[in-house]
Design a protein around this motif. Structure first.
Motif, PDB file in Angstrom:
ATOM      1  N   CYS A  62       3.824   1.525  -1.349  1.00  0.00           N
ATOM      2  CA  CYS A  62       4.370   1.659  -2.695  1.00  0.00           C
ATOM      3  C   CYS A  62       3.347   2.229  -3.673  1.00  0.00           C
ATOM      4  O   CYS A  62       3.680   3.050  -4.533  1.00  0.00           O
ATOM      5  CB  CYS A  62       4.859   0.293  -3.198  1.00  0.00           C
ATOM      6  N   GLU A  63       2.092   1.800  -3.547  1.00  0.00           N
ATOM      7  CA  GLU A  63       1.088   2.222  -4.515  1.00  0.00           C
ATOM      8  C   GLU A  63       0.545   3.618  -4.236  1.00  0.00           C
ATOM      9  O   GLU A  63       0.184   4.347  -5.164  1.00  0.00           O
ATOM     10  CB  GLU A  63      -0.062   1.210  -4.537  1.00  0.00           C
ATOM     11  N   THR A  64       0.474   4.001  -2.967  1.00  0.00           N
ATOM     12  CA  THR A  64      -0.229   5.243  -2.640  1.00  0.00           C
ATOM     13  C   THR A  64       0.682   6.368  -2.185  1.00  0.00           C
ATOM     14  O   THR A  64       0.349   7.550  -2.382  1.00  0.00           O
ATOM     15  CB  THR A  64      -1.270   4.969  -1.537  1.00  0.00           C
ATOM     16  N   GLU A  65       1.813   6.072  -1.597  1.00  0.00           N
ATOM     17  CA  GLU A  65       2.605   7.114  -0.954  1.00  0.00           C
ATOM     18  C   GLU A  65       3.869   7.497  -1.710  1.00  0.00           C
ATOM     19  O   GLU A  65       4.240   8.680  -1.732  1.00  0.00           O
ATOM     20  CB  GLU A  65       2.991   6.686   0.467  1.00  0.00           C
ATOM     21  N   SER A  69       7.408  11.968  -7.241  1.00  0.00           N
ATOM     22  CA  SER A  69       6.277  12.185  -8.143  1.00  0.00           C
ATOM     23  C   SER A  69       6.540  13.315  -9.125  1.00  0.00           C
ATOM     24  O   SER A  69       5.922  13.371 -10.189  1.00  0.00           O
ATOM     25  CB  SER A  69       5.017  12.479  -7.321  1.00  0.00           C
ATOM     26  N   ALA A  71       2.913   9.858  -4.391  1.00  0.00           N
ATOM     27  CA  ALA A  71       1.858  10.818  -4.043  1.00  0.00           C
ATOM     28  C   ALA A  71       2.335  12.238  -4.346  1.00  0.00           C
ATOM     29  O   ALA A  71       3.511  12.509  -4.582  1.00  0.00           O
ATOM     30  CB  ALA A  71       1.493  10.667  -2.563  1.00  0.00           C
ATOM     31  N   LYS A  95       0.829  -1.204   0.000  1.00  0.00           N
ATOM     32  CA  LYS A  95       0.000   0.000   0.000  1.00  0.00           C
ATOM     33  C   LYS A  95       0.864   1.255   0.000  1.00  0.00           C
ATOM     34  O   LYS A  95       0.549   2.255  -0.671  1.00  0.00           O
ATOM     35  CB  LYS A  95      -0.912  -0.018   1.232  1.00  0.00           C
ATOM     36  N   THR A 144       0.263  -0.189 -10.955  1.00  0.00           N
ATOM     37  CA  THR A 144      -0.458   0.871 -11.674  1.00  0.00           C
ATOM     38  C   THR A 144       0.487   1.633 -12.595  1.00  0.00           C
ATOM     39  O   THR A 144       0.185   1.865 -13.778  1.00  0.00           O
ATOM     40  CB  THR A 144      -1.102   1.839 -10.666  1.00  0.00           C
ATOM     41  N   SER A 191       4.953   0.238  -8.473  1.00  0.00           N
ATOM     42  CA  SER A 191       3.588  -0.283  -8.312  1.00  0.00           C
ATOM     43  C   SER A 191       3.066  -0.818  -9.628  1.00  0.00           C
ATOM     44  O   SER A 191       3.519  -0.387 -10.700  1.00  0.00           O
ATOM     45  CB  SER A 191       2.654   0.815  -7.801  1.00  0.00           C
TER      46      SER A 191
END
Length: 1389
Positions: A998-1001, A1010, A1004, A996, A1048, A1046
């Motif tokens: 890796c995918e969200t933070e 980012s 971000a 989580k 995604t 991730s």
């Protein structure tokens, strides 16, 4: 005494009356009477001495007759009595033999006593020996049982008494007792009695053991006495041959015996006799004897080590066995030659005959280096190894034998290769040329000395006076022939000749009128010098007529032969020749000057000879060094053979070559480094010992000098070494620092001095020093940890921009103190964020972003890795690093824009853009490295720390809980353990937590990473705008590293990455992208699975580097089962013919490894054939055949062959072009066809019969029949020949014509057969409906037309194929029933 004792052949002969006055046993006592009679014998022995045997012979004889039933103690007592008798005789006989008053009666009495006592002692000894052997066989331990002690005491006593018996007989027989016999002729029976006893003792299986050495030596000495004094030499020769034929274990004993008889007893002829007996054995006899051949071979080999000089006179009788069929005998003869060369024919003091023998033996050995038997070749090489080690090989043979040994490195036999390596190592260790064998270093001295030799030869030519032959000497040589010519000319009176002479004289007169008498005299002299004697004589005779008053021809007034000859002599020599000769004699130098000139000439010649020898020596040395270097190239490849012993020999050779400074020997030393990871303990230990010998045991006067030497040698090895070499070297250096050595402290001190610059060292040596410190830190962390400030100040602060390689190596050294390298347990070892080390690293990385240094990239990657391994909060440090680096790049861009405004120069503008692109590329590489190590940090370090904390928490809770709490939760924990849920939920929760993050933070909006993702996507998607190579490469790699964060991000950008892979014009970008996609395949296999064909397509890339990268990545993915093997593997098969050898070898290795997986290649072959034979591909026929030959070599199972025959035959139906038919036929011919495959080929006749008109289809199928027919049994051979005839008929006549002929033939047989019956009325109808029936249909019934045809699938992805290939042999029917109409179970496809 009126009787004589004759030694009998057997015991029973003494019971029969023989000749007159011959002793006969009167009374054989019973077993019960023996003890009392033996007591009487004992008493008589005390009172009468040894002559009592004459009266009590019958008593001892009775013991021999009842030997099987009497007690062992009784036999032992009898043995002791007999020993005393023999010893008594040996004491009393010397004085009697020397006495001149010995009467005939006394001599007969003594002789009978000797014969009786020796006979009885020998027979009793034989009986006891037989009983001892029998008991040892009975009490021998069976397999798996402990050895039991012998139940009887007699056996032990006999083992101790055997030597005593032999010594007593030696003591007696050494005396000159032959005088007791008439005319000193000892009868053969007496000699045989003693020798047969000795040979009986030799037949004991344990006689060759160490514990029986004393008895063995006694037997040899006793037989030596018999050979020397009792004329037993011929008998001994025959018996030795018999013993070798029947008792193989006696080869060593017999060799020792023959050697002792030759050397100690002086019977040298016995060696020649034995050698002749063996040499006369024919090849057929040796084949029949079997084990005797091995015994002969061992006997000759050992005898040559004992008495080689005695074998030389008769060695020619053995040389015939070198041409025989027995390889053991060839080995023995070669070893005999070797020992003779080492022990006898060696050294500089050999005479001419010895040198001839030596060269002949060496030539014979050289011939058998190429013997047909591998065992002989190996042993000959071993013989040469002993010769070289003994320094017995002449210098002139070195190069020749060396070349032969190098050639044997490619031998098919592993033992031969190993022996060749040993010989080459011996050549290097004992070479007589130089301590340093380098052809490069020897080239310059050779050229210098050759030039010097050339100059000396030129000077010698100038100094040597030209030999002048005087006219008198020439005239003396030609005078006989001139005299004959003069006489024949003057005496010849034939008219024809006179007419010719007249014509010639007329011509001469016309010529002479034009010249003077002097010219004529000169012309005559020239005729004589050119051997034209006839013309000279004619002209001389004619000249007197022309010039009668000339002083040259005045002597010709009286024309006779003597006058003519005298005139010719004076004209040829000249009138002043004598005066010139006298003057020359007077002008000669004195004798002393003449001698001085001669001495100077001899001195010059000696110097010339020395120079020629020096040049020849240097040439031989260079040739020897070249052979060694040639051998090194081959032996270096042997380091990775599967045979452990060969690898160990190769390692030892590399060590020896390096010690003698052979060129390129360091390559072998480096190449064997990876063997420290070998699973074979012997190989690993050999490598470690080799490096310990080369590098870790230095020589020096002091500890510091030894440390200096050790560091210098290791530093030399590390210069220009690859990362893999350094990793392997770490293992060895770590072992050195792990062991307790007095050098450790000195080595560490010298390393720090070199690194810090206290001693003048080069940059390469400083880098080697810091890497060695890192290797030491793996064993002792404090070596580096206590000196972190020194490392930072020297390599990471002021001069970091000058040497990024030193900074990188320093970072690698510091990494060795982290937990990730040391794999330590417990609380993680990390440094605070504000540590001076991280401050230096961040500053060095940020300042280097805007510099154009090619080594900054490697330094940056290792520095980021160290930060994530060692820092408390690496994400915070890297965030600040990215911000600082981005700020530096932006400032550089801003400064560049201002510079562009002030300087409108086109060139300077391009330069600024170039700098900006490099800086931006390095910034993107930095953010990609941060992204990669951030993910790695979360999944490794954070996950491991969470597990550790959870484990500590659980342990603490268990301690806090009492026994009551434990009992309450016992049932629940048992259920969880049975379900496998213990700890699973916690680990899943931790993994989900990290996923989580890796995918969200990580990407971000608030995260620094980012910001860079859109920039990376923009650069990669706009290749026309961003054309800078480094920038594009860095952006693609960084994007792939971001995609690993991730699923995604990976899904969103995977299409872009594959677009870059296919359309980028830069090979480096495509190669790097393949590597990145390989990593993504491992991390997200489901996302990458649809893109697999795109990865395989890069195997056809035009760039060599891209193809190399693609085959390397795909090999790893396929062999590790990350990627499923599909039909696209045909592209890998094409690389088997790649023009780049490295790529072709990788493709071959791919299929070698893939063949280890069950049925993998078998399942893929049909699809590979279809793809490669596709007309659109346009592959050459020769290339297709080469690829298929390699792939079909992996098909070894009979069931696989049968199934492939059916699959390939079925593909004839779908093939459309002649080329496809030909490829399928060739593929069938490459199979190792068996009987089952042949039957399947018969069943599928309809599939390919209509294509047989094509020559390219017919010939491969015909070759299958030829191979089957060669090894077929009669019944099967008939079937093969029948199908071959059918193939030929269809090929020549056509399928339709053959079918019509068969149909007509069947109709004729049915109409001319039996009388029609009601049941057979329908048979013609059935025949018409099935006109193509032949005999093969009776063997394998065809399918019914009413049954629907089964669809045959050829996809390689079906699982049933794998089951087919491993079908058990028991499941396959062995016999086909011709009348059976039941359908055979067919394979599923």
């Amino acid at each position: 005494m009126s009787w004589d004792f004759a030694v009998p052949v057997s015991l029973d002969d003494l019971l029969k009356s023989g000749a007159v006055n011959q002793y006969v046993v009167q009374d054989v006592l019973s077993a019960k009477q023996l003890p009392s009679q033996l007591n009487n014998f004992k008493a008589a022995l005390r009172s009468q001495g040894p002559l009592c045997i004459l009266e009590h012979f019958d008593t001892v004889y009775s013991v021999l007759q009842h030997c099987r039933v009497v007690d062992v103690t009784l036999k032992e007592d009898t043995l002791q009595f007999l020993i005393q008798v023999v010893r008594g005789l040996s004491v009393s006989l010397p004085s009697l033999l020397l006495s001149s008053t010995l009467s005939a009666a006394d001599r007969k009495q003594q002789l009978n006593a000797v014969k009786m006592s020796v006979f009885l002692l020998c027979k009793l000894t034989e009986n006891l020996e037989s009983e001892s052997c029998r008991e040892s066989i009975i009490t021998a331990p069976s397999k798996g049982r402990k050895k039991e002690k012998a139940p009887g005491k007699g056996l032990q006593q006999w083992d101790s008494e055997r030597e005593t018996v032999l010594q007593s007989m030696i003591q007696l027989l050494q005396l000159d007792i032959r005088g007791l016999w008439n005319l000193s002729l000892v009868e053969e029976e007496f000699v045989s009695c003693v020798t047969c006893c000795c040979y009986k003792l030799l037949e004991n299986p344990t006689i060759g053991h160490v514990r029986n050495k004393a008895a063995r030596d006694a037997i040899i000495h006793l037989l030596g006495v018999m050979v020397k004094k009792y004329n037993h030499m011929l008998g001994a020769c025959v018996k030795v041959i018999q013993l070798l034929q029947h008792f193989e274990q006696l080869s060593s004993v017999c060799a020792q015996a023959v050697s002792a008889w030759c050397s100690e007893y002086g019977v040298k002829a016995i060696v020649g006799e034995v050698m002749r007996e063996i040499g006369q054995k024919s090849s057929d006899e040796l084949v029949r004897e079997g084990s005797g051949v091995k015994a002969f071979s061992s006997f000759l080999s050992e005898l040559s080590t004992l008495v080689p000089e005695a074998m030389i006179p008769n060695i020619s009788v053995l040389l015939a066995h070198l041409e025989g069929e027995s390889s053991s005998m060839r080995v023995a003869v070669c070893e005999v030659l070797g020992e003779v060369l080492i022990r006898v024919l060696s050294g500089d003091k050999l005479d001419d005959s010895g040198r001839v023998d030596r060269d002949r033996f060496l030539d014979t050995l050289q011939e058998h280096i190429h013997d047909t038997h591998s065992h002989v070749r190996a042993r000959v090489l071993q013989v040469y190894t002993r010769i070289v080690n003994s320094k017995a090989l002449p210098l002139c043979k070195y190069t020749e034998v060396m070349e032969l040994a190098v050639g044997r490195l490619g031998d098919k036999s592993v033992n031969v290769c190993k022996s060749a390596v040993q010989l080459l190592a011996a050549f290097i260790a004992h070479n007589p040329y130089s301590c340093k064998l380098s052809s490069v270093d020897l080239k310059s001295p050779l050229e210098k000395e050759m030039a010097k030799l050339k100059k000396m030869k030129e000077n010698m030519r100038e100094e040597v006076a030209v030999a002048v032959i005087s006219a008198s000497d020439l005239w003396a040589a030609m005078e006989p022939e001139v005299s004959n010519t003069v006489r024949s000319h003057l005496e010849d009176s034939r008219d024809a000749e006179r007419e010719e002479e007249c014509d010639e004289e007329d011509e001469m007169k016309r010529d002479e009128k034009e010249r003077s008498d002097r010219d004529t005299a000169v012309q005559i002299a020239q005729y004589l010098r050119h051997n034209k004697y006839r013309q000279a004589v004619r002209l001389c005779v004619q000249a007197h007529t022309l010039y009668p008053e000339s002083p040259f021809f005045s002597a010709l007034s009286d024309l006779n032969p003597d006058a003519v000859i005298s005139t010719l002599a004076s004209l040829f020599k000249g009138p002043k020749e004598d005066e010139a000769t006298e003057q020359a004699v007077n002008e000669q130098s004195p004798t002393s000057q003449k001698e001085g000139g001669k001495e100077s000439t001899e001195e010059a010649e000696n110097e010339l000879k020395k120079q020629e020898m020096l040049v020849q020596y240097l040439r031989d040395t260079e040739s020897f060094a070249l052979q060694v270097e040639r051998a090194i190239a081959v032996i270096n490849n042997m380091l990775y053979w599967k045979t452990s012993t060969v690898v160990q020999e190769a390692v030892q050779f590399c060590v020896t070559a390096h010690e003698f400074s052979v060129a390129d020997s360091v390559c072998g030393v480096r190449k064997m480094l990876p063997l420290v990871w070998s699973s074979d303990a012997a190989v690993k230990d050999a490598v470690i010992q080799a490096y310990r010998r080369l590098y870790l045991n230095p020589q020096g006067d002091s500890t510091r000098a030894k440390a200096q030497t050790l560091i210098d040698s290791l530093s030399e090895l590390m210069i220009d070494a690859s990362l893999g070499t350094i990793q392997c070297l770490e293992e060895i250096v770590q072992e050195f620092f792990s062991s307790e050595s007095s050098l450790q402290a000195s080595v560490v001190q010298v390393l720090w001095e070199r690194f810090s610059g206290k001693r003048e060292t080069s940059s390469l040596q400083r880098r080697a020093a810091v890497l060695l410190l890192g290797m030491a830190a793996r064993s002792e962390r404090e070596v580096v940890l206590s000196n972190l400030d020194t490392l930072c100040s020297v390599a990471l602060v002021e001069k970091v921009a000058e040497d990024y390689l030193l900074a990188r190596d320093t970072v690698l050294t510091i990494t060795n103190i982290t937990d990730h390298v040391r794999q330590s347990k417990g609380s993680p070892f990390r440094l605070p964020v504000d540590h001076h080390l991280f401050t230096c690293l961040i500053q060095a990385i940020a300042d280097g972003v805007i510099l154009s240094d090619v080594y900054w990239q490697t330094f940056m990657e290792q520095a980021i890795r160290l930060i994530y391994f060692l820092a408390e909060s690496p994400d915070q440090l890297c965030a600040r690093l990215l911000q600082r680096s981005a700020r530096c790049v932006l400032e550089q861009i801003t400064e560049g824009q201002e510079l562009n405004q002030t300087q409108i120069s086109e060139g300077s503008q391009d330069s600024v853009q170039q700098v900006n692109c490099v800086s931006l590329a390095q910034l993107l590489s930095l953010c990609g490295a941060v992204a990669f190590w951030q993910v790695s940090h979360l999944e490794r370090s954070v996950s491991m720390e969470l597990r550790r904390r959870r484990g500590e928490k659980e342990e603490k809770e268990e301690k806090d809980k009492g026994p009551v709490g434990k009992n309450k939760e016992a049932n629940d924990s048992c259920v969880e353990e049975e379900l496998g849920l213990t700890g699973a939920s916690a680990e899943d929760t931790e993994a989900e937590f990290i996923r989580k993050i890796c995918e969200t933070e990580l990407l971000a909006d608030g995260n620094v990473l980012s910001v860079f993702l859109p920039l990376l996507v923009k650069i990669c998607s706009s290749p026309g705008r961003y054309t800078h190579t480094q920038l594009t490469t860095a952006a693609c790699l960084a994007l792939s590293q971001f995609m690993m964060i991730s699923p995604t991000v990976c899904k969103d950008n995977i299409r872009l990455l594959f677009t870059v892979l296919e359309k980028s014009p830069l090979p480096v970008v495509r190669a790097n992208t393949i590597i990145a996609l390989g990593d993504l395949t491992v991390r997200f296999p489901n996302i990458l699975e649809p893109w697999t064909p795109n990865l395989y397509s890069r195997l056809c890339d035009e760039s060599t580097s891209v193809r190399l990268t693609a085959i390397t990545v795909l090999t790893q993915l396929v062999l590790k089962d990350v990627m499923k093997v599909k039909g696209q593997v045909s592209e890998v098969a094409v690389l088997l013919l790649d023009p780049e050898p490295h790529i072709a070898s990788l493709a071959l290795n791919f299929f070698n490894e893939l063949s280890a997986k069950d049925n993998a290649i078998y399942n893929l072959l049909p699809d590979i054939i279809s793809r490669l034979s596709d007309p659109e591909r346009g592959m050459k026929e020769e290339d297709f055949n080469t690829i298929m030959k390699q792939l079909f070599s992996y098909i070894t199972k009979e069931r696989q062959t049968e199934s492939l025959v059916e699959k390939l035959c079925q593909r004839f139906r779908t093939a459309k072009t002649e080329r496809q038919w030909a490829d399928l036929a060739v593929s069938l011919s490459l199979l190792s066809m068996c009987e089952r495959g042949f039957k399947k080929l018969q069943e599928c006749w309809d599939c390919y019969s209509d294509k047989l008109a094509e020559e390219s289809v017919y010939q491969p199928l015909l070759s299958i029949m030829a191979k089957l027919r060669r090894r077929a049994k009669p019944q099967f051979k008939a079937q093969v020949e029948e199908l071959e005839k059918k193939l030929t008929a269809v090929h020549t006549k056509g399928l339709e014509n053959v079918e019509n002929e068969e149909g007509e033939h069947q109709l004729e047989e049915q109409t001319q057969g039996q009388t029609p019956a009601p049941k057979s009325a329908r048979r013609p109808t059935r025949a018409r409906a099935k006109s193509k029936m032949d005999e093969s249909d009776l063997v394998t019934p065809k399918r019914s037309r009413a049954r629907p045809k089964k669809v045959i699938a050829f996809s390689s992805d079906e699982g049933e194929d794998e089951e087919d290939a491993v079908m058990a042999e028991s499941e396959t029917p062995k016999v086909t029933t011709p009348i059976s109409r039941t359908r055979r179970t067919r394979l599923r496809h």
